[in-house]
Scaffold this motif. Sequence first.
Motif, PDB file in Angstrom:
ATOM      1  N   ARG A   1       0.838  -1.196   0.000  1.00 15.94           N
ATOM      2  CA  ARG A   1       0.000   0.000   0.000  1.00 15.94           C
ATOM      3  C   ARG A   1       0.869   1.240   0.000  1.00 15.94           C
ATOM      4  O   ARG A   1       1.961   1.249   0.543  1.00 15.94           O
ATOM      5  CB  ARG A   1      -0.881  -0.005   1.247  1.00 15.94           C
ATOM      6  CG  ARG A   1      -1.718   1.236   1.391  1.00 15.94           C
ATOM      7  CD  ARG A   1      -2.641   1.125   2.574  1.00 15.94           C
ATOM      8  NE  ARG A   1      -3.109   2.449   2.940  1.00 15.94           N
ATOM      9  CZ  ARG A   1      -3.928   2.704   3.933  1.00 15.94           C
ATOM     10  NH1 ARG A   1      -4.400   1.718   4.679  1.00 15.94           N
ATOM     11  NH2 ARG A   1      -4.293   3.926   4.214  1.00 15.94           N
ATOM     12  N   ARG A   2       0.360   2.290  -0.613  1.00 11.08           N
ATOM     13  CA  ARG A   2       1.031   3.576  -0.521  1.00 11.08           C
ATOM     14  C   ARG A   2       0.476   4.298   0.693  1.00 11.08           C
ATOM     15  O   ARG A   2      -0.692   4.658   0.742  1.00 11.08           O
ATOM     16  CB  ARG A   2       0.813   4.397  -1.790  1.00 11.08           C
ATOM     17  CG  ARG A   2       1.671   5.654  -1.786  1.00 11.08           C
ATOM     18  CD  ARG A   2       1.630   6.346  -3.106  1.00 11.08           C
ATOM     19  NE  ARG A   2       0.339   6.984  -3.275  1.00 11.08           N
ATOM     20  CZ  ARG A   2       0.088   7.920  -4.163  1.00 11.08           C
ATOM     21  NH1 ARG A   2       1.025   8.298  -4.997  1.00 11.08           N
ATOM     22  NH2 ARG A   2      -1.103   8.449  -4.253  1.00 11.08           N
ATOM     23  N   TRP A   3       1.323   4.493   1.710  1.00 12.29           N
ATOM     24  CA  TRP A   3       0.941   5.194   2.929  1.00 12.29           C
ATOM     25  C   TRP A   3       1.239   6.677   2.720  1.00 12.29           C
ATOM     26  O   TRP A   3       2.347   7.036   2.340  1.00 12.29           O
ATOM     27  CB  TRP A   3       1.724   4.661   4.126  1.00 12.29           C
ATOM     28  CG  TRP A   3       1.503   3.194   4.336  1.00 12.29           C
ATOM     29  CD1 TRP A   3       2.293   2.181   3.872  1.00 12.29           C
ATOM     30  CD2 TRP A   3       0.422   2.585   5.026  1.00 12.29           C
ATOM     31  NE1 TRP A   3       1.762   0.971   4.238  1.00 12.29           N
ATOM     32  CE2 TRP A   3       0.620   1.183   4.954  1.00 12.29           C
ATOM     33  CE3 TRP A   3      -0.684   3.070   5.706  1.00 12.29           C
ATOM     34  CZ2 TRP A   3      -0.260   0.277   5.542  1.00 12.29           C
ATOM     35  CZ3 TRP A   3      -1.553   2.162   6.284  1.00 12.29           C
ATOM     36  CH2 TRP A   3      -1.342   0.797   6.199  1.00 12.29           C
ATOM     37  N   THR A   4       0.258   7.519   2.928  1.00 12.14           N
ATOM     38  CA  THR A   4       0.419   8.948   2.684  1.00 12.14           C
ATOM     39  C   THR A   4       0.110   9.752   3.935  1.00 12.14           C
ATOM     40  O   THR A   4      -0.431   9.234   4.908  1.00 12.14           O
ATOM     41  CB  THR A   4      -0.497   9.416   1.541  1.00 12.14           C
ATOM     42  OG1 THR A   4      -1.857   9.162   1.901  1.00 12.14           O
ATOM     43  CG2 THR A   4      -0.173   8.691   0.239  1.00 12.14           C
ATOM     44  N   ARG A   5       0.445  11.032   3.889  1.00  9.70           N
ATOM     45  CA  ARG A   5       0.239  11.914   5.039  1.00  9.70           C
ATOM     46  C   ARG A   5      -1.223  12.021   5.444  1.00  9.70           C
ATOM     47  O   ARG A   5      -1.535  12.226   6.607  1.00  9.70           O
ATOM     48  CB  ARG A   5       0.780  13.312   4.728  1.00  9.70           C
ATOM     49  CG  ARG A   5       2.274  13.345   4.648  1.00  9.70           C
ATOM     50  CD  ARG A   5       2.758  14.737   4.366  1.00  9.70           C
ATOM     51  NE  ARG A   5       4.204  14.782   4.383  1.00  9.70           N
ATOM     52  CZ  ARG A   5       4.898  15.887   4.523  1.00  9.70           C
ATOM     53  NH1 ARG A   5       4.296  17.042   4.642  1.00  9.70           N
ATOM     54  NH2 ARG A   5       6.201  15.832   4.532  1.00  9.70           N
ATOM     55  N   ASP A   6      -2.133  11.894   4.497  1.00 13.44           N
ATOM     56  CA  ASP A   6      -3.548  12.056   4.840  1.00 13.44           C
ATOM     57  C   ASP A   6      -4.176  10.785   5.412  1.00 13.44           C
ATOM     58  O   ASP A   6      -5.367  10.709   5.614  1.00 13.44           O
ATOM     59  CB  ASP A   6      -4.349  12.573   3.654  1.00 13.44           C
ATOM     60  CG  ASP A   6      -4.290  11.668   2.437  1.00 13.44           C
ATOM     61  OD1 ASP A   6      -3.585  10.633   2.487  1.00 13.44           O
ATOM     62  OD2 ASP A   6      -4.935  11.999   1.435  1.00 13.44           O
ATOM     63  N   ASP A   7      -3.359   9.765   5.707  1.00 10.03           N
ATOM     64  CA  ASP A   7      -3.880   8.565   6.357  1.00 10.03           C
ATOM     65  C   ASP A   7      -4.205   8.814   7.831  1.00 10.03           C
ATOM     66  O   ASP A   7      -4.861   8.012   8.463  1.00 10.03           O
ATOM     67  CB  ASP A   7      -2.895   7.398   6.240  1.00 10.03           C
ATOM     68  CG  ASP A   7      -2.873   6.807   4.842  1.00 10.03           C
ATOM     69  OD1 ASP A   7      -3.922   6.827   4.174  1.00 10.03           O
ATOM     70  OD2 ASP A   7      -1.805   6.344   4.414  1.00 10.03           O
TER      71      ASP A   7
END
Length: 96
Positions: free
Chosen positions: A49-55
Amino acid sequence: MSETKQPLPYEPKLIAEQCDPLTLRLGCAAGCWKGENYDMCGKPPVAIRRWTRDDGYDDCELLPKEGVYGPACKLHANHDVVPLAVILDVMLGDRR
């Protein structure tokens, strides 16, 4: 149009290059509460998964703006994912 092609964020080869095989052994990278402690989920991964700041995780400011790729279990593989089997095929050279 530019001569240089930027890789798409979901290209399996790009993702495989950014994934550390040792990280996969640690299990799902999602943060979650375990009793009174906030820790990594750690369940067996089914996807990258691509974990991003908006998680919304506490350490999100430590992530680069474009995010990072890491393992996700069935529960946390709800968006921005590539199946783990696809990534492992790329890492192992697709020996079929």
